[in-house]
Design a protein around this motif. Structure first.
Motif, PDB file in Angstrom:
ATOM      1  N   GLY A 104     -16.822  -7.808   3.117  1.00  0.00           N
ATOM      2  CA  GLY A 104     -15.972  -8.402   2.102  1.00  0.00           C
ATOM      3  C   GLY A 104     -15.031  -9.425   2.700  1.00  0.00           C
ATOM      4  N   PRO A 105     -14.134  -9.982   1.889  1.00  0.00           N
ATOM      5  CA  PRO A 105     -13.187 -10.989   2.401  1.00  0.00           C
ATOM      6  C   PRO A 105     -12.158 -10.361   3.339  1.00  0.00           C
ATOM      7  CG  PRO A 105     -13.323 -11.009  -0.011  1.00  0.00           C
ATOM      8  CD  PRO A 105     -13.977  -9.761   0.442  1.00  0.00           C
ATOM      9  N   ILE A 126      -8.224  -9.356  -9.891  1.00  0.00           N
ATOM     10  CA  ILE A 126      -7.803 -10.204  -8.777  1.00  0.00           C
ATOM     11  C   ILE A 126      -6.284 -10.350  -8.751  1.00  0.00           C
ATOM     12  CG2 ILE A 126      -7.888 -12.576  -7.894  1.00  0.00           C
ATOM     13  CD1 ILE A 126     -10.810 -12.684  -8.782  1.00  0.00           C
ATOM     14  N   ALA A 127      -5.672 -10.434  -9.937  1.00  0.00           N
ATOM     15  CA  ALA A 127      -4.214 -10.581 -10.016  1.00  0.00           C
ATOM     16  C   ALA A 127      -3.471  -9.346  -9.522  1.00  0.00           C
ATOM     17  CB  ALA A 127      -3.807 -10.902 -11.448  1.00  0.00           C
ATOM     18  N   ALA A 128      -4.166  -8.236  -9.325  1.00  0.00           N
ATOM     19  CA  ALA A 128      -3.526  -7.021  -8.806  1.00  0.00           C
ATOM     20  C   ALA A 128      -3.145  -7.157  -7.338  1.00  0.00           C
ATOM     21  CB  ALA A 128      -4.455  -5.823  -8.996  1.00  0.00           C
ATOM     22  N   TYR A 129      -3.717  -8.139  -6.633  1.00  0.00           N
ATOM     23  CA  TYR A 129      -3.425  -8.341  -5.212  1.00  0.00           C
ATOM     24  C   TYR A 129      -2.166  -9.183  -5.042  1.00  0.00           C
ATOM     25  CZ  TYR A 129      -8.181  -6.750  -4.082  1.00  0.00           C
ATOM     26  OH  TYR A 129      -9.323  -6.010  -3.933  1.00  0.00           O
ATOM     27  N   PRO A 130      -1.553  -9.140  -3.852  1.00  0.00           N
ATOM     28  CA  PRO A 130      -0.485 -10.096  -3.545  1.00  0.00           C
ATOM     29  C   PRO A 130      -1.017 -11.523  -3.699  1.00  0.00           C
ATOM     30  CG  PRO A 130      -0.607  -8.392  -1.859  1.00  0.00           C
ATOM     31  CD  PRO A 130      -1.807  -8.203  -2.738  1.00  0.00           C
ATOM     32  N   SER A 131      -0.165 -12.456  -4.066  1.00  0.00           N
ATOM     33  CA  SER A 131      -0.606 -13.818  -4.382  1.00  0.00           C
ATOM     34  C   SER A 131      -1.344 -14.478  -3.221  1.00  0.00           C
ATOM     35  CB  SER A 131       0.603 -14.671  -4.793  1.00  0.00           C
ATOM     36  OG  SER A 131       1.555 -14.732  -3.750  1.00  0.00           O
ATOM     37  N   GLU A 132      -0.974 -14.175  -1.997  1.00  0.00           N
ATOM     38  CA  GLU A 132      -1.637 -14.801  -0.847  1.00  0.00           C
ATOM     39  C   GLU A 132      -3.090 -14.351  -0.706  1.00  0.00           C
ATOM     40  OE1 GLU A 132       0.759 -13.632   2.492  1.00  0.00           O
ATOM     41  OE2 GLU A 132       0.938 -11.587   1.732  1.00  0.00           O
ATOM     42  N   ILE A 133      -3.420 -13.199  -1.283  1.00  0.00           N
ATOM     43  CA  ILE A 133      -4.811 -12.749  -1.336  1.00  0.00           C
ATOM     44  C   ILE A 133      -5.463 -13.197  -2.640  1.00  0.00           C
ATOM     45  CG2 ILE A 133      -6.299 -10.707  -1.515  1.00  0.00           C
ATOM     46  CD1 ILE A 133      -4.451  -9.271   0.391  1.00  0.00           C
ATOM     47  N   ALA A 134      -4.715 -13.129  -3.736  1.00  0.00           N
ATOM     48  CA  ALA A 134      -5.284 -13.418  -5.054  1.00  0.00           C
ATOM     49  C   ALA A 134      -5.792 -14.853  -5.164  1.00  0.00           C
ATOM     50  CB  ALA A 134      -4.241 -13.138  -6.133  1.00  0.00           C
ATOM     51  N   TRP A 135      -5.048 -15.828  -4.610  1.00  0.00           N
ATOM     52  CA  TRP A 135      -5.439 -17.234  -4.780  1.00  0.00           C
ATOM     53  C   TRP A 135      -6.789 -17.548  -4.141  1.00  0.00           C
ATOM     54  CZ3 TRP A 135      -3.983 -20.111  -8.497  1.00  0.00           C
ATOM     55  CH2 TRP A 135      -2.692 -19.965  -9.037  1.00  0.00           C
ATOM     56  N   MET A 160     -20.247  -9.057  -6.306  1.00  0.00           N
ATOM     57  CA  MET A 160     -19.754 -10.225  -5.588  1.00  0.00           C
ATOM     58  C   MET A 160     -19.199  -9.862  -4.214  1.00  0.00           C
ATOM     59  SD  MET A 160     -17.757 -12.231  -8.631  1.00  0.00           S
ATOM     60  CE  MET A 160     -17.127 -13.466  -7.504  1.00  0.00           C
ATOM     61  N   ALA A 161     -19.083  -8.549  -3.930  1.00  0.00           N
ATOM     62  CA  ALA A 161     -18.566  -8.032  -2.654  1.00  0.00           C
ATOM     63  C   ALA A 161     -17.097  -8.359  -2.431  1.00  0.00           C
ATOM     64  CB  ALA A 161     -19.404  -8.539  -1.476  1.00  0.00           C
ATOM     65  N   ILE A 162     -16.333  -8.520  -3.537  1.00  0.00           N
ATOM     66  CA  ILE A 162     -14.892  -8.739  -3.403  1.00  0.00           C
ATOM     67  C   ILE A 162     -14.112  -7.566  -3.989  1.00  0.00           C
ATOM     68  CG2 ILE A 162     -15.062 -11.258  -3.361  1.00  0.00           C
ATOM     69  CD1 ILE A 162     -14.180 -11.268  -6.307  1.00  0.00           C
ATOM     70  N   ASN A 163     -14.764  -6.417  -4.076  1.00  0.00           N
ATOM     71  CA  ASN A 163     -14.089  -5.241  -4.623  1.00  0.00           C
ATOM     72  C   ASN A 163     -13.088  -4.645  -3.643  1.00  0.00           C
ATOM     73  OD1 ASN A 163     -16.718  -4.750  -3.391  1.00  0.00           O
ATOM     74  ND2 ASN A 163     -16.267  -2.575  -3.647  1.00  0.00           N
ATOM     75  N   ARG A 164     -13.228  -4.960  -2.344  1.00  0.00           N
ATOM     76  CA  ARG A 164     -12.249  -4.548  -1.347  1.00  0.00           C
ATOM     77  C   ARG A 164     -11.969  -5.722  -0.408  1.00  0.00           C
ATOM     78  NH1 ARG A 164     -14.804   0.784  -1.454  1.00  0.00           N
ATOM     79  NH2 ARG A 164     -13.249   2.321  -2.064  1.00  0.00           N
ATOM     80  N   VAL A 165     -10.724  -5.834   0.011  1.00  0.00           N
ATOM     81  CA  VAL A 165     -10.280  -6.953   0.844  1.00  0.00           C
ATOM     82  C   VAL A 165      -9.533  -6.402   2.052  1.00  0.00           C
ATOM     83  CG1 VAL A 165      -8.860  -9.040   0.926  1.00  0.00           C
ATOM     84  CG2 VAL A 165     -10.055  -8.427  -1.190  1.00  0.00           C
ATOM     85  N   VAL A 166      -9.788  -6.987   3.226  1.00  0.00           N
ATOM     86  CA  VAL A 166      -8.997  -6.671   4.421  1.00  0.00           C
ATOM     87  C   VAL A 166      -7.788  -7.605   4.458  1.00  0.00           C
ATOM     88  CG1 VAL A 166      -8.917  -6.729   6.932  1.00  0.00           C
ATOM     89  CG2 VAL A 166     -10.919  -5.797   5.792  1.00  0.00           C
ATOM     90  N   PRO A 167      -6.560  -7.065   4.411  1.00  0.00           N
ATOM     91  CA  PRO A 167      -5.372  -7.911   4.515  1.00  0.00           C
ATOM     92  C   PRO A 167      -5.009  -8.124   5.988  1.00  0.00           C
ATOM     93  CG  PRO A 167      -4.720  -5.673   3.961  1.00  0.00           C
ATOM     94  CD  PRO A 167      -6.209  -5.661   4.123  1.00  0.00           C
ATOM     95  N   LEU A 168      -5.433  -9.231   6.544  1.00  0.00           N
ATOM     96  CA  LEU A 168      -5.168  -9.512   7.959  1.00  0.00           C
ATOM     97  C   LEU A 168      -3.671  -9.727   8.181  1.00  0.00           C
ATOM     98  CD1 LEU A 168      -8.076 -12.038   8.648  1.00  0.00           C
ATOM     99  CD2 LEU A 168      -8.007  -9.603   9.224  1.00  0.00           C
ATOM    100  N   GLU A 187      -8.910   1.730  -3.406  1.00  0.00           N
ATOM    101  CA  GLU A 187      -9.959   1.033  -4.144  1.00  0.00           C
ATOM    102  C   GLU A 187      -9.994  -0.463  -3.843  1.00  0.00           C
ATOM    103  OE1 GLU A 187     -11.225  -0.040  -8.755  1.00  0.00           O
ATOM    104  OE2 GLU A 187      -9.606   1.388  -8.372  1.00  0.00           O
ATOM    105  N   LEU A 188      -8.818  -1.079  -3.658  1.00  0.00           N
ATOM    106  CA  LEU A 188      -8.751  -2.532  -3.562  1.00  0.00           C
ATOM    107  C   LEU A 188      -8.712  -3.072  -2.136  1.00  0.00           C
ATOM    108  CD1 LEU A 188      -6.182  -3.356  -6.418  1.00  0.00           C
ATOM    109  CD2 LEU A 188      -8.673  -3.394  -6.520  1.00  0.00           C
ATOM    110  N   LEU A 189      -8.296  -2.268  -1.174  1.00  0.00           N
ATOM    111  CA  LEU A 189      -8.104  -2.763   0.194  1.00  0.00           C
ATOM    112  C   LEU A 189      -8.976  -1.995   1.178  1.00  0.00           C
ATOM    113  CD1 LEU A 189      -4.229  -3.218   0.104  1.00  0.00           C
ATOM    114  CD2 LEU A 189      -5.972  -5.003  -0.069  1.00  0.00           C
ATOM    115  N   ALA A 190      -9.220  -2.617   2.325  1.00  0.00           N
ATOM    116  CA  ALA A 190     -10.133  -2.038   3.306  1.00  0.00           C
ATOM    117  C   ALA A 190      -9.649  -2.314   4.722  1.00  0.00           C
ATOM    118  CB  ALA A 190     -11.540  -2.602   3.119  1.00  0.00           C
ATOM    119  N   ILE A 191     -10.239  -1.577   5.649  1.00  0.00           N
ATOM    120  CA  ILE A 191     -10.043  -1.786   7.085  1.00  0.00           C
ATOM    121  C   ILE A 191     -11.440  -1.860   7.695  1.00  0.00           C
ATOM    122  CG2 ILE A 191      -9.112  -0.820   9.228  1.00  0.00           C
ATOM    123  CD1 ILE A 191      -7.088   0.725   7.498  1.00  0.00           C
TER     124      ILE A 191
END
Length: 418
Positions: A104-105, A126-135, A160-168, A187-191
């Motif tokens: 994922g991203p 998508i809007a559930a994420y912080p704006s720096e991830i959402a945009w 689309m494989a964007i169901n989880r995001v790694v917040p670097l 559900e929304l974030l990953a490592i």
């Protein structure tokens, strides 16, 4: 057991094939499959050209405990296990971010605080994420889909494989604790797998000899079990529903769209999306099979899949739009450049442009609920709908099997003993 009930299956893709095997396992002996094309397989059936299997997507089975694989193994199918390797390419602050063992991203972020989605749409999710991830997610989704994200259901994030995001940039130990304590964060974030020590999905498998060989074997085994196979048999839904008798179970394993009109439910607005796929001969010294997802929203290619067929390494590029040969070769090289392995692209072997109906609209999800209710009200458990909404094969398989067992009147202990 209920051997006296007949089972009629509309749709001869993998769902229909597995339903036939499961129905036989549960005791049914009068089983038929009706498939509109000239052979079974559906979207799982790859093209064969000059002895090579040309795959247009990445379909894997799990390890030895995968229930789909286990059922197929009872019918003589053999599988080849491999180390499940994959990665992703995401936009970074100073260039591209290549991430191993995560599909994922992976996006720069100072916070991993998420908020509950305000609604059911993909835009809400998508809007559930912080704006720096959402945009960047919003930009990617528009590039990938090409239609209004307010119309798409939030579950479109899964294919689309964007169901989880790694917040670097965040503390992964703190994120791991938050994932453990908060279902929404989980559900929304990953490592990435290596950095979290997770061992799930380390091993996957593919059918020995490829998908066409597996599907030929399935067809032979079904015939040997006495299953009646009807190729090039397009059964109108009104006809199929009107012909149902008290001793018949009808499994609709195909596209549900024709059922809406037949059941008096408004046909929903669908979200068709056509993808172009290009397959190349190649030399690749890295992991194989291997796939890479592209979340940069640049170029045309959203996924690259490296695999072997008949001793030859092939690369399939799945694209949101048609791409020129030179641009596509440069894009494939760019997306694989951050992963271990040396690449040499050879001749382009195949191209294809096909629609895919894997992104549900909000309207479709609501209408499917109405359709299921109407079918249940009219036919009870005798009509077995396919698991149209879920994307994962295992979830689809489990839901169809549970409904099939109920239609045959079997208790849980009888299913387990079958």
């Amino acid at each position: 057991m209920c051997p006296m009930k007949s089972v009629k299956i509309i749709g001869g893709g993998l769902t229909g094939i597995l339903a036939a095997f499961e129905a036989h396992r549960l005791g049914a002996r009068r089983i038929s499959i009706h498939e509109r094309f000239d052979r079974l397989g559906g979207i799982s059936l790859s093209d064969e050209r000059n002895g090579l299997e040309i795959r247009e997507g990445c379909i894997y089975f799990g390890g030895a405990d995968d229930p789909l694989r286990r059922l197929l193994e009872t019918q003589g199918q053999r599988f080849v296990e491999f180390e499940n390797r994959f990665g992703s390419v995401s936009p970074g602050e100073d260039g591209l971010v290549y991430t191993e063992d995560f599909g994922g991203p992976a996006l720069p972020a100072d916070s991993f605080q998420v908020t509950p989605p305000a609604g059911d749409s993909l835009a809400d999710r998508i809007a559930a994420y912080p704006s720096e991830i959402a945009w960047p997610l919003m930009r990617y989704a528009r590039w990938h889909l090409g239609f209004d994200l307010e119309e798409a259901h939030g579950d479109a994030a899964i294919p689309m494989a964007i169901n989880r995001v790694v917040p670097l940039g965040v503390d992964f130990a703190a994120l791991a604790e938050a994932k453990h304590n908060d279902p929404l964060t989980n559900e929304l974030l990953a490592i990435p797998r290596r950095q979290w020590g997770r061992t799930a999905n380390l091993v996957c498998s593919l059918p020995e000899g490829g998908f066409p060989a597996m599907l030929r074997n399935c067809e032979q085994r079904l015939a040997a079990l006495g299953v009646s196979i009807h190729p090039e048999s397009l059964v109108p839904p009104r006809q199929a529903l009107a012909a149902m008798s008290d001793d018949e179970v009808l499994v609709w394993a195909g596209n549900p769209t024709p059922l809406f009109k037949a059941m008096g439910v408004p046909t929903p607005k669908l979200l068709p999306k056509s993808f172009a796929t290009y397959t190349f001969a190649a030399r690749w010294s890295g992991a194989c099979p291997f796939y890479v997802q592209n979340f940069t929203a640049e170029g045309a290619c959203f996924r690259i899949y490296v695999y072997e067929s008949a001793g030859q390494t092939l690369i399939t590029a799945e694209c949101v739009a048609e791409a020129g040969d030179a641009d596509l070769r440069a894009e494939i090289s760019r997306l694989l450049a951050g992963f271990e392995g040396e690449l040499q692209l050879g001749q382009m072997l195949a191209t294809s442009i096909k629609p895919r109906w894997i992104y549900h609209s909000i309207d479709a999800m609501q209408r499917l609920t109405q359709l299921r209710a109407a079918l249940a009200d009219r036919f009870g458990s005798a009509f077995v709908p396919a698991a149209w909404e879920p994307y994962a094969k295992a979830e689809k398989f489990a839901l169809v099997n549970a409904r099939l067992a109920a239609a045959l009147g079997l208790a849980t202990e009888q299913v387990a003993a079958a």
